[in-house]
Design an enzyme around this catalytic site. Structure first.
Site, PDB file in Angstrom:
ATOM      1  N   HIS A 311      12.558  35.685  76.059  1.00 41.89           N
ATOM      2  CA  HIS A 311      13.058  35.989  77.392  1.00 41.89           C
ATOM      3  C   HIS A 311      13.771  37.318  77.339  1.00 41.89           C
ATOM      4  CE1 HIS A 311      15.218  35.563  81.190  1.00 41.89           C
ATOM      5  NE2 HIS A 311      14.278  34.696  81.502  1.00 41.89           N
ATOM      6  N   ASP A 369       9.679  27.538  80.734  1.00 46.26           N
ATOM      7  CA  ASP A 369       8.270  27.197  80.931  1.00 46.26           C
ATOM      8  C   ASP A 369       7.668  26.404  79.792  1.00 46.26           C
ATOM      9  OD1 ASP A 369       7.901  28.324  83.421  1.00 46.26           O
ATOM     10  OD2 ASP A 369       7.847  30.326  82.548  1.00 46.26           O
TER      11      ASP A 369
HETATM   12  N1  ACO Z   1       5.674  35.532  71.077  1.00 45.58           N
HETATM   13  C1  ACO Z   1       5.669  36.391  70.029  1.00 45.58           C
HETATM   14  N2  ACO Z   1       6.396  37.514  69.953  1.00 45.58           N
HETATM   15  C2  ACO Z   1       7.181  37.789  71.014  1.00 45.58           C
HETATM   16  C3  ACO Z   1       7.260  36.939  72.138  1.00 45.58           C
HETATM   17  C4  ACO Z   1       6.472  35.769  72.127  1.00 45.58           C
HETATM   18  N3  ACO Z   1       6.488  34.916  73.161  1.00 45.58           N
HETATM   19  N4  ACO Z   1       8.117  37.460  73.042  1.00 45.58           N
HETATM   20  C5  ACO Z   1       8.572  38.602  72.501  1.00 45.58           C
HETATM   21  N5  ACO Z   1       8.009  38.812  71.268  1.00 45.58           N
HETATM   22  C6  ACO Z   1       8.286  39.901  70.346  1.00 45.58           C
HETATM   23  C7  ACO Z   1       7.562  41.176  70.760  1.00 45.58           C
HETATM   24  O1  ACO Z   1       6.289  41.305  70.137  1.00 45.58           O
HETATM   25  C8  ACO Z   1       8.532  42.252  70.318  1.00 45.58           C
HETATM   26  O2  ACO Z   1       8.372  42.438  68.938  1.00 45.58           O
HETATM   27  P1  ACO Z   1       8.588  43.912  68.295  1.00 45.58           P
HETATM   28  O3  ACO Z   1      10.032  44.231  68.515  1.00 45.58           O
HETATM   29  O4  ACO Z   1       8.217  43.728  66.867  1.00 45.58           O
HETATM   30  O5  ACO Z   1       7.677  44.838  69.031  1.00 45.58           O
HETATM   31  C9  ACO Z   1       9.906  41.609  70.529  1.00 45.58           C
HETATM   32  O6  ACO Z   1       9.679  40.193  70.443  1.00 45.58           O
HETATM   33  C10 ACO Z   1      10.531  41.941  71.876  1.00 45.58           C
HETATM   34  O7  ACO Z   1       9.571  41.644  72.888  1.00 45.58           O
HETATM   35  P2  ACO Z   1       9.472  42.394  74.284  1.00 45.58           P
HETATM   36  O8  ACO Z   1       8.106  42.189  74.858  1.00 45.58           O
HETATM   37  O9  ACO Z   1       9.964  43.802  74.136  1.00 45.58           O
HETATM   38  O10 ACO Z   1      10.548  41.587  75.097  1.00 45.58           O
HETATM   39  P3  ACO Z   1      10.678  41.558  76.656  1.00 45.58           P
HETATM   40  O11 ACO Z   1      12.092  41.280  76.937  1.00 45.58           O
HETATM   41  O12 ACO Z   1      10.079  42.778  77.260  1.00 45.58           O
HETATM   42  O13 ACO Z   1       9.740  40.326  77.077  1.00 45.58           O
HETATM   43  C11 ACO Z   1       8.955  38.246  77.790  1.00 45.58           C
HETATM   44  C12 ACO Z   1      10.193  39.134  77.555  1.00 45.58           C
HETATM   45  C13 ACO Z   1       7.966  38.952  78.719  1.00 45.58           C
HETATM   46  C14 ACO Z   1       9.400  36.950  78.476  1.00 45.58           C
HETATM   47  C15 ACO Z   1       8.304  37.929  76.407  1.00 45.58           C
HETATM   48  O14 ACO Z   1       9.210  37.264  75.570  1.00 45.58           O
HETATM   49  C16 ACO Z   1       7.013  37.128  76.553  1.00 45.58           C
HETATM   50  O15 ACO Z   1       5.949  37.709  76.787  1.00 45.58           O
HETATM   51  N6  ACO Z   1       7.088  35.768  76.412  1.00 45.58           N
HETATM   52  C17 ACO Z   1       5.923  34.932  76.598  1.00 45.58           C
HETATM   53  C18 ACO Z   1       5.670  34.723  78.084  1.00 45.58           C
HETATM   54  C19 ACO Z   1       6.671  33.796  78.705  1.00 45.58           C
HETATM   55  O16 ACO Z   1       6.966  32.731  78.193  1.00 45.58           O
HETATM   56  N7  ACO Z   1       7.183  34.215  79.890  1.00 45.58           N
HETATM   57  C20 ACO Z   1       8.130  33.403  80.666  1.00 45.58           C
HETATM   58  C21 ACO Z   1       9.444  34.089  80.763  1.00 45.58           C
HETATM   59  S1  ACO Z   1      10.595  33.049  81.596  1.00 45.58           S
HETATM   60  C22 ACO Z   1      10.175  33.129  83.207  1.00 45.58           C
HETATM   61  O17 ACO Z   1       9.662  34.066  83.739  1.00 45.58           O
HETATM   62  C23 ACO Z   1      10.456  31.957  83.962  1.00 45.58           C
END
Ligand code: ACO
Length: 435
Positions: A311, A369
């Site tokens: 998140h 979720d």
């Molecule tokens: N699985 C694996 N790796 C992940 C995940 C994940 N679910 N989420 C983040 N990471 C990793 C990224 O690859 C990144 O790694 P790096 O630093 O080596 O490049 C690091 O963690 C940071 O990730 P970002 O994408 O920069 O984080 P951001 O804050 O932009 O993204 C998000 C947040 C979009 C929710 C992300 O965690 C994600 O895609 N999760 C899966 C989708 C999801 O569950 N969304 C629901 C969110 S809650 C809601 O809307 C109700």
């Protein structure tokens, strides 16, 4: 609106022979905020913050998140207490009006919502314009946007009474539209709302009842539905809420703004994640395949993410996920599901992920979720309706945030700047003289 100034910070930029003294602002809780509004005028520079991870776009009194501690407050009340003791409609009243209502205030609010649950009959024909296999989010987005064509009498956003009625209309009609998108997709008659039922009961009724026979709402399932709606009602300045605010900052009408929010919610990184979690669990198929799946998630080149994990704000367990997990067990117990392979898979996946260095070091925890899809599937909702349900709940947050923005005298049109990295100015070359 006001915020207590808390000293100032002096910004010096190498090569600029001037300093800028910028105010520090303090909210009631949370980190201090540097007010950069004068930065460009005083120093001629912008800030760069793609994704807005370090930028407060507005002042708000509605929802507070402490992502490190896993805290979520609606108007100061912890989400756990509201999920346990309140109802969705009471929470809606709290989010919109700022305080928990007394009996008379609640009765008035409830009357306001229930008086608007029916749709204009002309709206029925909108559904016929969609293919039966359309994604329900596409239909929801279109039909909610179309509401602005029906209420010319109350679209003056500067009129508080118009704002009040529009809020009631949206909170009341989005569930009816949502249920009808489902009925349309399966070819069953639309069920008209029943105002003698609670908000959650009425929604389950419109989704599941048919005119041919009586329908009784299961109280455990309606309580679970109500709790799911509470958990999704608001979440400060997330992507869809910021979309609603940005659209609203231009003076667009609330129905158009909420339709924009629905479009933004649809993406798999946001509201579409619960649908994506279920698809992921089905693809993994068996606990034996989890290690291989986790390896793919950790492989930078695979583009595979563990859906329902991570998140932007929570760097700890999402408090909503804990309540969801509990609700999941209650619902499956009520439905007599002793062994749900998807739930077993989810529990094992969570256990492995939470002990894996990759997820620990990146502070990736289950979000709301992760379990909601399993509950909704057990309750009989098709996967494509999951995000629609999220939109039904979040409509309350969106309209509360929209109202707060319109009533904020410091509100201006949202208009970010950019770091331009394209070609510098150059002269046009006729085609016959280009290389
Ligand atoms: N699985 C694996 N790796 C992940 C995940 C994940 N679910 N989420 C983040 N990471 C990793 C990224 O690859 C990144 O790694 P790096 O630093 O080596 O490049 C690091 O963690 C940071 O990730 P970002 O994408 O920069 O984080 P951001 O804050 O932009 O993204 C998000 C947040 C979009 C929710 C992300 O965690 C994600 O895609 N999760 C899966 C989708 C999801 O569950 N969304 C629901 C969110 S809650 C809601 O809307 C109700």
């Amino acid at each position: 609106m006001s915020n207590a100034a808390k000293g100032s910070a002096v910004i010096t930029i190498p090569g600029h022979n001037q300093n800028a003294e910028l105010p520090m602002l303090a909210g009631t809780i949370g980190p201090e905020v540097l007010d950069i509004r004068k930065l460009y005028n005083e120093l001629g520079v912008f800030t760069f913050d793609p994704g807005y991870g370090g930028t407060a776009s507005c002042e708000s009194k509605i929802t507070y998140i402490d992502g490190d501690e896993g805290v979520l407050l609606y108007r100061g009340y912890p989400i756990e207490q509201l999920a346990e003791h309140s109802t969705f409609l009471e929470v809606a009243c709290l989010l919109l009006n700022g305080e928990l209502p007394n009996d008379a205030e609640f009765a008035e609010f409830e009357r306001g919502v229930t008086r608007h649950t029916m749709l204009h009959e002309q709206l029925r024909s909108f559904f016929n314009g969609f293919r039966r296999d359309a994604h329900p989010m596409a239909v929801l987005c279109g039909v909610v946007g179309a509401l602005s064509a029906f209420y010319h009498d109350s679209l003056d956003i500067n009129n508080p009474e118009h704002r009040r009625i529009s809020a009631f209309r949206l909170i009341a009609k989005v569930p009816t539209i949502a249920a009808w998108t489902y009925k349309y997709s399966i070819g069953q008659p639309f069920m008209y709302p029943r105002n003698d039922l609670s908000f959650a009961e009425n929604f389950l009724y419109m989704m599941n009842a048919v005119p041919a026979e009586p329908f009784k709402v299961n109280p455990i399932l309606s309580r679970a539905m109500d709790r799911i709606l509470i958990l999704h009602a608001d979440h400060e300045q997330n992507a869809s809420t910021s979309t609603v605010r940005l659209a609203g900052s231009t003076g667009a009408n609330p129905f158009a703004c909420i339709a924009a929010g629905i479009a933004s919610l649809w993406g798999p990184a946001h509201g579409g994640a619960n649908e994506a979690v279920l698809k992921m669990l089905e693809e993994i198929g068996h606990v034996d395949h989890i290690p291989e799946f986790i390896d793919r998630v950790k492989d930078k080149n695979s583009n595979v993410r563990l859906m329902g994990f991570g998140h932007r704000v929570y760097k700890n367990y999402d408090p909503r996920a804990k309540i969801m997990q509990r609700t999941c067990h209650e619902v499956l117990g009520e439905l007599g599901v002793k062994d749900d392979p998807l739930l077993d898979l989810a529990i094992e996946l969570e256990r492995i992920a939470l002990s894996d260095e990759y997820f620990i070091s990146k502070k990736l925890y289950p979000n709301v979720d992760f379990y909601s899809g399993i509950i909704l599937k057990a309750m009989g909702f098709p996967t494509s309706m999951f995000t629609v349900l999220f939109a039904v709940a979040r409509t309350v947050g969106w309209i509360s945030q929209w109202k707060e923005m319109i009533e904020d005298p410091s509100q201006r049109i949202g208009r970010p700047r950019q770091l331009y990295t394209g070609a510098p100015m150059r002269d046009f070359v006729p085609r016959n003289r280009r290389d």
